[in-house]
Design a protein around this motif. Structure first.
Motif, PDB file in Angstrom:
ATOM      1  N   THR A  60     -17.870   9.066  -0.573  1.00  0.00           N
ATOM      2  CA  THR A  60     -18.326   7.671  -0.563  1.00  0.00           C
ATOM      3  C   THR A  60     -17.150   6.708  -0.478  1.00  0.00           C
ATOM      4  OG1 THR A  60     -18.409   7.688  -3.005  1.00  0.00           O
ATOM      5  CG2 THR A  60     -20.456   8.157  -1.825  1.00  0.00           C
ATOM      6  N   GLY A  61     -16.021   7.082  -1.057  1.00  0.00           N
ATOM      7  CA  GLY A  61     -14.841   6.225  -0.990  1.00  0.00           C
ATOM      8  C   GLY A  61     -14.288   6.119   0.418  1.00  0.00           C
ATOM      9  N   ILE A  62     -14.101   7.267   1.088  1.00  0.00           N
ATOM     10  CA  ILE A  62     -13.547   7.276   2.448  1.00  0.00           C
ATOM     11  C   ILE A  62     -14.522   6.662   3.445  1.00  0.00           C
ATOM     12  CG2 ILE A  62     -12.839   8.774   4.356  1.00  0.00           C
ATOM     13  CD1 ILE A  62     -11.634  10.681   2.323  1.00  0.00           C
ATOM     14  N   ALA A  63     -15.801   7.079   3.350  1.00  0.00           N
ATOM     15  CA  ALA A  63     -16.795   6.548   4.283  1.00  0.00           C
ATOM     16  C   ALA A  63     -17.004   5.051   4.084  1.00  0.00           C
ATOM     17  CB  ALA A  63     -18.116   7.289   4.124  1.00  0.00           C
ATOM     18  N   GLY A  64     -16.878   4.594   2.840  1.00  0.00           N
ATOM     19  CA  GLY A  64     -17.038   3.170   2.568  1.00  0.00           C
ATOM     20  C   GLY A  64     -15.879   2.346   3.079  1.00  0.00           C
ATOM     21  N   MET A  65     -14.680   2.957   3.175  1.00  0.00           N
ATOM     22  CA  MET A  65     -13.497   2.237   3.665  1.00  0.00           C
ATOM     23  C   MET A  65     -13.571   1.989   5.166  1.00  0.00           C
ATOM     24  SD  MET A  65      -9.945   3.388   1.890  1.00  0.00           S
ATOM     25  CE  MET A  65     -10.045   5.024   2.509  1.00  0.00           C
ATOM     26  N   ARG A  66     -14.024   2.985   5.905  1.00  0.00           N
ATOM     27  CA  ARG A  66     -14.108   2.945   7.371  1.00  0.00           C
ATOM     28  C   ARG A  66     -12.735   2.908   8.051  1.00  0.00           C
ATOM     29  NH1 ARG A  66     -19.442   1.522   8.952  1.00  0.00           N
ATOM     30  NH2 ARG A  66     -20.749   2.504   7.351  1.00  0.00           N
ATOM     31  N   ASP A  67     -11.698   2.528   7.337  1.00  0.00           N
ATOM     32  CA  ASP A  67     -10.345   2.474   7.919  1.00  0.00           C
ATOM     33  C   ASP A  67      -9.663   3.814   7.653  1.00  0.00           C
ATOM     34  OD1 ASP A  67      -7.831   1.944   8.839  1.00  0.00           O
ATOM     35  OD2 ASP A  67      -7.304   0.516   7.247  1.00  0.00           O
ATOM     36  N   LEU A  68      -9.760   4.735   8.604  1.00  0.00           N
ATOM     37  CA  LEU A  68      -9.256   6.087   8.395  1.00  0.00           C
ATOM     38  C   LEU A  68      -7.739   6.129   8.302  1.00  0.00           C
ATOM     39  CD1 LEU A  68     -11.634   8.100  10.743  1.00  0.00           C
ATOM     40  CD2 LEU A  68     -11.834   7.659   8.289  1.00  0.00           C
ATOM     41  N   GLY A  69      -7.055   5.154   8.911  1.00  0.00           N
ATOM     42  CA  GLY A  69      -5.601   5.132   8.819  1.00  0.00           C
ATOM     43  C   GLY A  69      -5.118   4.969   7.389  1.00  0.00           C
ATOM     44  N   SER A  70      -5.893   4.241   6.588  1.00  0.00           N
ATOM     45  CA  SER A  70      -5.488   4.018   5.193  1.00  0.00           C
ATOM     46  C   SER A  70      -5.620   5.286   4.359  1.00  0.00           C
ATOM     47  CB  SER A  70      -6.310   2.896   4.577  1.00  0.00           C
ATOM     48  OG  SER A  70      -7.674   3.253   4.504  1.00  0.00           O
ATOM     49  N   VAL A  71      -6.502   6.221   4.781  1.00  0.00           N
ATOM     50  CA  VAL A  71      -6.650   7.487   4.042  1.00  0.00           C
ATOM     51  C   VAL A  71      -5.337   8.269   4.086  1.00  0.00           C
ATOM     52  CG1 VAL A  71      -7.881   9.680   3.917  1.00  0.00           C
ATOM     53  CG2 VAL A  71      -9.116   7.587   4.515  1.00  0.00           C
ATOM     54  N   GLY A  72      -4.764   8.416   5.296  1.00  0.00           N
ATOM     55  CA  GLY A  72      -3.484   9.111   5.429  1.00  0.00           C
ATOM     56  C   GLY A  72      -2.372   8.382   4.714  1.00  0.00           C
ATOM     57  N   ARG A  73      -2.409   7.058   4.726  1.00  0.00           N
ATOM     58  CA  ARG A  73      -1.376   6.273   4.052  1.00  0.00           C
ATOM     59  C   ARG A  73      -1.426   6.473   2.534  1.00  0.00           C
ATOM     60  NH1 ARG A  73      -2.712   1.712   6.065  1.00  0.00           N
ATOM     61  NH2 ARG A  73      -3.815   0.871   4.253  1.00  0.00           N
ATOM     62  N   VAL A  74      -2.639   6.472   1.979  1.00  0.00           N
ATOM     63  CA  VAL A  74      -2.804   6.693   0.532  1.00  0.00           C
ATOM     64  C   VAL A  74      -2.324   8.090   0.155  1.00  0.00           C
ATOM     65  CG1 VAL A  74      -4.513   7.009  -1.305  1.00  0.00           C
ATOM     66  CG2 VAL A  74      -4.690   5.051   0.231  1.00  0.00           C
ATOM     67  N   ALA A  75      -2.699   9.096   0.959  1.00  0.00           N
ATOM     68  CA  ALA A  75      -2.279  10.474   0.674  1.00  0.00           C
ATOM     69  C   ALA A  75      -0.759  10.600   0.722  1.00  0.00           C
ATOM     70  CB  ALA A  75      -2.919  11.433   1.673  1.00  0.00           C
ATOM     71  N   ALA A  76      -0.117   9.963   1.713  1.00  0.00           N
ATOM     72  CA  ALA A  76       1.343  10.036   1.833  1.00  0.00           C
ATOM     73  C   ALA A  76       2.012   9.391   0.631  1.00  0.00           C
ATOM     74  CB  ALA A  76       1.792   9.347   3.124  1.00  0.00           C
ATOM     75  N   LYS A  77       1.511   8.246   0.203  1.00  0.00           N
ATOM     76  CA  LYS A  77       2.096   7.565  -0.958  1.00  0.00           C
ATOM     77  C   LYS A  77       1.889   8.375  -2.236  1.00  0.00           C
ATOM     78  CE  LYS A  77       1.735   2.874   0.906  1.00  0.00           C
ATOM     79  NZ  LYS A  77       1.068   1.552   0.801  1.00  0.00           N
ATOM     80  N   ALA A  78       0.708   8.989  -2.353  1.00  0.00           N
ATOM     81  CA  ALA A  78       0.434   9.802  -3.538  1.00  0.00           C
ATOM     82  C   ALA A  78       1.384  10.996  -3.613  1.00  0.00           C
ATOM     83  CB  ALA A  78      -1.015  10.287  -3.515  1.00  0.00           C
ATOM     84  N   PHE A  79       1.588  11.681  -2.496  1.00  0.00           N
ATOM     85  CA  PHE A  79       2.472  12.845  -2.501  1.00  0.00           C
ATOM     86  C   PHE A  79       3.928  12.443  -2.709  1.00  0.00           C
ATOM     87  CE2 PHE A  79      -1.114  15.228  -0.763  1.00  0.00           C
ATOM     88  CZ  PHE A  79      -0.957  16.429  -1.432  1.00  0.00           C
ATOM     89  N   ALA A  80       4.321  11.278  -2.218  1.00  0.00           N
ATOM     90  CA  ALA A  80       5.680  10.785  -2.475  1.00  0.00           C
ATOM     91  C   ALA A  80       5.867  10.553  -3.969  1.00  0.00           C
ATOM     92  CB  ALA A  80       5.927   9.499  -1.691  1.00  0.00           C
ATOM     93  N   TYR A  81       4.860   9.981  -4.603  1.00  0.00           N
ATOM     94  CA  TYR A  81       4.917   9.764  -6.056  1.00  0.00           C
ATOM     95  C   TYR A  81       4.975  11.099  -6.797  1.00  0.00           C
ATOM     96  CZ  TYR A  81       3.635   8.262 -10.756  1.00  0.00           C
ATOM     97  OH  TYR A  81       3.637   8.058 -12.113  1.00  0.00           O
ATOM     98  N   PHE A  82       4.081  12.028  -6.418  1.00  0.00           N
ATOM     99  CA  PHE A  82       4.034  13.329  -7.089  1.00  0.00           C
ATOM    100  C   PHE A  82       5.376  14.048  -7.005  1.00  0.00           C
ATOM    101  CE2 PHE A  82      -0.759  13.698  -5.882  1.00  0.00           C
ATOM    102  CZ  PHE A  82      -1.063  12.732  -6.822  1.00  0.00           C
ATOM    103  N   LEU A  83       5.961  14.090  -5.808  1.00  0.00           N
ATOM    104  CA  LEU A  83       7.217  14.799  -5.608  1.00  0.00           C
ATOM    105  C   LEU A  83       8.337  14.179  -6.432  1.00  0.00           C
ATOM    106  CD1 LEU A  83       8.766  16.998  -4.063  1.00  0.00           C
ATOM    107  CD2 LEU A  83       9.192  15.318  -2.253  1.00  0.00           C
TER     108      LEU A  83
END
Length: 446
Positions: free
Chosen positions: A73-96
């Motif tokens: 529901t979060g991804i489908a509600g956003m509709r902006d698929l580019g932001s999904v990859g951006r959020v994932a990249a930022k999350a993994f940068a933080y995790f690392l």
């Protein structure tokens, strides 16, 4: 004594609740009762194990659907698929980044405090059979096996086998697919959002049993292992707890300050969940509640859905502190002098092995076994030395991991410019509405 819980809606009158009706007080009382029972009646305490196990199974029963529905529901509600990859990249940068910081902190503290120095233990005295099972599991969890293990056998098995990463993988794919069909998916999205609200009501019902689960788990832990087992290795346990506390208050506290929030207020906001984690020694027992509370605290559903489940496998600050600290403790106890190069090798291996065993039950001990098996200078059999107190350190690992994931969620939401600070402040003050009164994934005004 009466506690007044105020709503964010001025039209809704305050709800008066007795002090004993608050979940965190009930869980705290249950933990104390469990400790007392386990200490004074060990056999009875051990018999309480099924109660704690049953509660954890109840929570695990809803984890996969909660993650699936939140992400879809979060991804489908956003509709902006580019932001999904951006959020994932930022999350993994933080995790690392902060996984590395946690490993370094454990390494530094072990060298400064030297909790294992002076024990002068001969490695030949260890019974290797006690840790052989963990070592075998460590060898099974290769990086390749981990990566292929993310892919489920079937679409539905990702929701039935309890593997968080498989659920995350399928949910992202389905959420992206639903977003790509545009308006044709509106009715399905609305239905999934309604189903999500119903599921969170189920979570609320299950949480009412949290005190009983915490009581059973704590009674078993104390009854089976006893507080007396802490005496011999009190230095290691105390060092680990103090190091984790230092990491949370100083490192994560500084992160929170830079992001514009107080780590102490966040801990206070999550006190019921933290007590539940303490009582059950499992951060998974509070995962659904963490998702709900981070949404209530002004973090968009799409970001919460990506960061929290992924962080449960990749953002293990407490586990990382434990690995370097415990490895050096064993080396010091066995009079093994590690050079700086060997310690850095240990750190690098620990970083990789912690990802390879993500999502595995007892991951902390297993990843330690995996790390020591690759660094031959430290005897793997030496893990038998800390086996007796690992259960007590597991609680601290889980607490630190849990807080680290809450902080990561707020930070990533802020990096995305989608963190609602006003909503966060209301949540910290106990005035935020429940999730079912919030928009699915509203973009904050400021």
């Amino acid at each position: 004594m009466t506690i007044i819980a105020r709503s964010a809606d001025p039209a809704v009158p305050p709800v008066r609740r007795r002090w004993y009706a608050h979940l965190y007080l009930q869980v705290l009382a249950a933990i104390v009762a469990g400790v007392m029972l386990g200490h004074f009646a060990p056999a009875t305490g051990q018999a309480m194990k099924p109660i704690g196990d049953a509660f954890i199974k109840l929570v695990k029963m809803v984890i996969a659907p909660v993650i699936f529905l939140t992400i879809v529901t979060g991804i489908a509600g956003m509709r902006d698929l580019g932001s999904v990859g951006r959020v994932a990249a930022k999350a993994f940068a933080y995790f690392l980044t902060f996984s590395t910081v946690a490993l370094v902190v454990g390494l530094i503290v072990a060298n400064v405090v030297r909790p294992g120095a002076g024990l002068n233990i001969d490695p030949a005295r260890f019974d290797a059979s006690k840790v052989s099972g963990f070592a075998a599991k460590a060898h099974e969890t290769t990086v390749v096996g981990f990566l292929t293990g993310i892919i489920p056998d079937t679409f539905l098995s990702a929701l039935t086998e309890g593997n968080i990463l498989q659920t995350l993988f399928v949910a992202i794919l389905f959420g992206v697919g639903l977003a790509m069909i545009g308006d044709r998916g509106t009715r399905l999205l609305a239905a999934l959002e309604d189903l999500s609200l119903a599921l969170f009501k189920v979570v609320a019902i299950l949480m009412k049993a949290a005190p009983i689960g915490a009581f059973g788990a704590m009674a078993f832990t104390i009854g089976a292992y006893g507080v007396d087992t802490l005496a011999n290795l009190a230095g290691l346990v105390a060092t680990f707890y103090l190091t984790s506390l230092l990491f949370v208050l100083v490192v994560l506290g500084a992160v929170g300050w830079l992001a514009g929030f107080s780590i102490l207020r966040l801990i206070g906001y999550l006190k019921a969940e933290l007590l539940l984690v303490l009582g059950t020694s499992s951060s998974e027992s509070a995962l659904p509640s963490l998702i709900e509370k981070m949404e209530r605290a002004g973090c968009p559903k799409s970001i919460v859905g990506l960061v929290v489940p992924t962080g449960y496998s990749f953002n293990l600050d407490g586990t990382n502190i434990y690995m370097t600290l415990a490895a050096l403790f064993i080396a010091q106890a066995c009079n093994v002098d590690l050079t700086l190069g060997q310690q850095l090798l240990l750190l690098g291996v620990a970083m990789l092995s912690s990802k390879g065993a993500a999502g595995v039950t007892g991951a902390g001990f297993i990843t330690l076994a995996a790390t020591l098996s690759i660094v031959p200078s430290v005897p793997v059999a030496g893990m038998a030395l800390i086996l007796g107190v690992d259960r007590f350190m597991s609680e601290c690992r889980s607490l630190t991991n849990f807080i680290g994931n809450a902080v990561a969620t707020v930070v990533v939401a802020r990096w995305e410019g989608r963190f609602d600070k006003a909503q966060f402040d209301r949540a910290m003050a106990g005035e935020a509405p429940p999730v079912d009164r919030l928009p699915a994934d509203a973009v904050p005004a400021g």
